[in-house]
Design a protein around this motif. Structure first.
Motif, mmCIF file in Angstrom:
data_model
loop_
_atom_site.group_PDB
_atom_site.id
_atom_site.type_symbol
_atom_site.label_atom_id
_atom_site.label_comp_id
_atom_site.label_asym_id
_atom_site.label_seq_id
_atom_site.Cartn_x
_atom_site.Cartn_y
_atom_site.Cartn_z
ATOM 1 N N ILE A 167 15.282 47.884 27.263
ATOM 2 C CA ILE A 167 14.577 46.604 27.159
ATOM 3 C C ILE A 167 13.280 46.637 27.968
ATOM 4 N N PHE A 168 13.356 47.095 29.221
ATOM 5 C CA PHE A 168 12.169 47.130 30.069
ATOM 6 C C PHE A 168 11.152 48.130 29.534
ATOM 7 N N ALA A 169 11.605 49.311 29.104
ATOM 8 C CA ALA A 169 10.684 50.321 28.576
ATOM 9 C C ALA A 169 10.025 49.837 27.288
ATOM 10 N N ALA A 170 10.787 49.188 26.423
ATOM 11 C CA ALA A 170 10.212 48.662 25.182
ATOM 12 C C ALA A 170 9.132 47.630 25.481
ATOM 13 N N SER A 171 9.340 46.847 26.538
ATOM 14 C CA SER A 171 8.329 45.842 26.887
ATOM 15 C C SER A 171 7.050 46.493 27.417
ATOM 16 N N LEU A 172 7.140 47.712 27.930
ATOM 17 C CA LEU A 172 5.934 48.436 28.328
ATOM 18 C C LEU A 172 5.165 48.930 27.106
ATOM 19 N N LEU A 173 5.902 49.298 26.064
ATOM 20 C CA LEU A 173 5.269 49.773 24.836
ATOM 21 C C LEU A 173 4.725 48.632 23.987
ATOM 22 N N HIS A 174 5.347 47.465 24.118
ATOM 23 C CA HIS A 174 4.962 46.273 23.350
ATOM 24 C C HIS A 174 4.796 45.107 24.313
ATOM 25 N N PRO A 175 3.645 45.056 25.001
ATOM 26 C CA PRO A 175 3.429 44.021 26.016
ATOM 27 C C PRO A 175 3.513 42.607 25.427
ATOM 28 N N PRO A 176 3.741 41.637 26.281
ATOM 29 C CA PRO A 176 3.775 41.696 27.733
ATOM 30 C C PRO A 176 5.097 42.282 28.245
ATOM 31 N N ILE A 188 8.455 42.747 30.613
ATOM 32 C CA ILE A 188 9.480 41.791 31.026
ATOM 33 C C ILE A 188 9.080 41.090 32.314
ATOM 34 N N VAL A 189 8.596 41.832 33.291
ATOM 35 C CA VAL A 189 8.227 41.229 34.577
ATOM 36 C C VAL A 189 7.037 40.290 34.393
ATOM 37 N N GLU A 190 6.097 40.644 33.525
ATOM 38 C CA GLU A 190 4.969 39.733 33.259
ATOM 39 C C GLU A 190 5.474 38.444 32.614
ATOM 40 N N ARG A 191 6.389 38.546 31.682
ATOM 41 C CA ARG A 191 6.938 37.339 31.043
ATOM 42 C C ARG A 191 7.590 36.430 32.083
ATOM 43 N N LEU A 192 8.334 37.045 32.995
ATOM 44 C CA LEU A 192 8.972 36.253 34.052
ATOM 45 C C LEU A 192 7.924 35.649 34.981
ATOM 46 N N ALA A 193 6.886 36.407 35.312
ATOM 47 C CA ALA A 193 5.828 35.897 36.188
ATOM 48 C C ALA A 193 5.085 34.733 35.535
ATOM 49 N N ARG A 194 4.894 34.802 34.236
ATOM 50 C CA ARG A 194 4.162 33.743 33.534
ATOM 51 C C ARG A 194 4.967 32.438 33.444
ATOM 52 N N LEU A 195 6.266 32.494 33.658
ATOM 53 C CA LEU A 195 7.039 31.261 33.723
ATOM 54 C C LEU A 195 6.590 30.416 34.913
ATOM 55 N N LYS A 196 6.225 31.093 35.991
ATOM 56 C CA LYS A 196 5.781 30.414 37.212
ATOM 57 C C LYS A 196 4.264 30.231 37.237
ATOM 58 N N GLN A 197 3.546 31.217 36.687
ATOM 59 C CA GLN A 197 2.087 31.199 36.725
ATOM 60 C C GLN A 197 1.554 31.569 35.338
ATOM 61 N N THR A 256 7.459 46.661 36.386
ATOM 62 C CA THR A 256 8.348 46.980 35.258
ATOM 63 C C THR A 256 8.626 48.484 35.215
ATOM 64 N N GLN A 257 7.614 49.298 35.495
ATOM 65 C CA GLN A 257 7.808 50.748 35.546
ATOM 66 C C GLN A 257 8.763 51.137 36.677
ATOM 67 N N VAL A 258 8.637 50.481 37.815
ATOM 68 C CA VAL A 258 9.537 50.747 38.944
ATOM 69 C C VAL A 258 10.972 50.403 38.556
ATOM 70 N N TRP A 259 11.159 49.267 37.882
ATOM 71 C CA TRP A 259 12.511 48.900 37.446
ATOM 72 C C TRP A 259 13.060 49.917 36.445
#
Length: 180
Positions: free
Chosen positions: A89-98, A100-109, A124-127
């Motif tokens: 899931i996390f790797a796919a989100s790197l290939l097809h942005p945004p 996962i971590v960006e999506r979560l960050a955008r909930l707040k900002q 996301t890469q670290v995760w």
């Protein structure tokens, strides 16, 4: 999903290694797998986030296999499967942005700056790296360790490592993304 029910289901899922360790003293493996399947099915019916559905479906397929096989060893691979699906899931989100971590960050900002987008991509890469290492250890404990070691790692140490990663990322974020 109500926050209380979500927390209860999360707690039940987190307690899976303990349930396996203690449950096998009194129950057949298929009954423990059935309890896992029921928990995952309940969560699937209540979840709204599309990204979590593949994880739940993979968990249900796994639980179905464990029910069918009724082997104690089959119960040990669930944490490795969770890590593999989370990695996908996390790797796919790197290939097809945004990511996962960006999506979560955008909930707040919602208006995340470019620097924030780059930072969330790196996190996301670290995760992804974490899921590779943690999943490898989870698989190794499933294959080659005692139930005690498997339960200790997957029921405590892995959660402590996740907590350290969360805390470390938060510390880095406070120092990296300071408002100017």
């Amino acid at each position: 999903m109500t926050p209380g029910l979500n927390a209860l289901i999360g707690l039940l899922t987190a307690l899976y290694p303990a349930a396996v360790y203690f449950g096998l003293q009194y129950l057949q493996p298929r009954l423990i797998a059935l309890a896992l399947a029921a928990t995952l099915l309940l969560r699937l019916t209540l979840v709204r986030a599309d990204w979590s559905k593949p994880l739940l479906l993979a968990g249900l397929a796994y639980a179905g296999f464990a029910i069918w096989s009724n082997q104690a060893v089959a119960l040990r691979f669930y944490p490795a499967l969770v890590n593999a699906v989370m990695l996908a899931i996390f790797a796919a989100s790197l290939l097809h942005p945004p990511s996962i971590v960006e999506r979560l960050a955008r909930l707040k900002q919602p208006d995340l700056p470019t620097q924030g987008v780059s930072y969330t991509r790196r996190v996301t890469q670290v995760w992804c790296g974490f899921f590779i290492v943690n999943g490898g250890i989870a698989a190794a404990t499933a294959l080659w360790s005692s139930f005690q070691i498997w339960s200790l790692y997957n029921g405590l140490i892995a959660y402590l490592l996740m907590g350290l990663l969360f805390a470390g990322e938060y510390w880095v974020r406070l120092r990296t993304l300071k408002p100017e």
